[in-house]
Write an enzyme that holds these catalytic residues in place. Sequence first.
Site, PDB file in Angstrom:
ATOM      1  N   SER B  51       0.953  -1.547   0.025  1.00 51.84           N
ATOM      2  CA  SER B  51       0.505   0.137   0.229  1.00 51.84           C
ATOM      3  C   SER B  51       1.507   1.008  -0.042  1.00 51.84           C
ATOM      4  O   SER B  51       0.310   2.273  -0.092  1.00 51.84           O
ATOM      5  CB  SER B  51      -1.189   0.011   1.060  1.00 51.84           C
ATOM      6  OG  SER B  51      -0.316  -0.100   2.344  1.00 51.84           O
ATOM      7  N   LYS B  95       1.081   4.597   6.794  1.00 52.40           N
ATOM      8  CA  LYS B  95      -0.360   4.893   5.503  1.00 52.40           C
ATOM      9  C   LYS B  95       0.226   6.905   5.657  1.00 52.40           C
ATOM     10  O   LYS B  95       1.281   7.589   6.747  1.00 52.40           O
ATOM     11  CB  LYS B  95      -1.716   5.317   5.656  1.00 52.40           C
ATOM     12  CG  LYS B  95      -2.179   4.151   5.683  1.00 52.40           C
ATOM     13  CD  LYS B  95      -2.511   3.351   4.745  1.00 52.40           C
ATOM     14  CE  LYS B  95      -3.297   1.910   4.659  1.00 52.40           C
ATOM     15  NZ  LYS B  95      -2.213   1.150   4.871  1.00 52.40           N
TER      16      LYS B  95
END
Lengths: 178, 183
Positions: B51, B95
Amino acid sequence: MVGLIGRLWNLPYKSIVKEASGKTLAVAKFFCVVHVTNTYLCTFALAYGPSMIPTFNLTGDMFLAERLSIKFGKVGPGDIVLIRSPESPRKVIVKRLLGLESHSVTYVVDPMNGDRCDTIVVPKGHVWVEGDNIYNSRDSRQFGPVPYSLLEGKVFCKIWPPKEFGSLMKSGMKDPDL
Amino acid sequence: MVGLVGRLWNLQYKSIVKEALGKTLAVAKFFCVLHITNTYLCTFALAYGPSMVPTFNLTGDMFLAERLSIKFGKVGPGDIVLLRSPESPQKVMVKRLLGLESHSVTYVVDPMKSDRCDTIVVPKGHVWVEGDNIYNSRDSRQLGPVPYGLLEGKVFCKIWPPKEFRSLMKSGMKDPGFVVDAI
């Protein structure tokens, strides 16, 4: 003569500094122990506000909350929990846990304005919390299910005021379907 | 004679136990210091998964994350953050933070299928996070805005693999308003 005074001046200074730093270290160690106990074992807190009447008074009750249950996942519906507020990260709030993940929770949407109920399935990794005083409580009915990681402690004992000293275990659970 | 041997044996035993306790205490103190540094100052972590490609590789990069910025509220859009997953409380994910509370965030809803964008205002007390690899990342586009209380650290430096050792400060921020023109 000057040398003698100079040596006399130096000696007490060193021993004073040593003694001061020794005592400061002892105090620092004490605070470390208190902090570790507070963070990992058990803490006390003062709660004020109308949202947990009649369990906690409006003007403020002191209680003990332990932190081990949260870390080991041993909380369940009916427990009073400390939560870091999802709306204000610096505030900690006290509410009653009514549902874990994948539980189906029925709640009264707005008790001041009618009896309309709604049912929700608590998503994965979240919990549903409500105040005991649903007429004046900002809880999961307004801000939704709360992530489990925001739980900070489980309340097990009220310690102030003294006449209300007692355990706060699950026997006081309100019936969520009432 | 027996009494003497007995006393000699006891003495040795006591000094061994004392020495062992002393050394155990020293090791325990060391681990305490390590734990305090890890929890309140700076930690290192290994991230794996697709990701955050290309910032972090699929197979795992090690990086340093510091915890003071989160406690003092000094994080902003463009920072890479560690956060506890809202779906799995035992997991920590990495993230990029794209919006703080009351920011208006525009994001591509499903880049594999179309270019449809959506705009959302981040609610109070929450943040919006997305992976750098929006094609294969489970982030605020699926989980919704994440409460600020779930943030655990701000990543500032990659330390492994050695040839990719570098600072990860805000210069690598992707433009959240970048829209691809289909030609």
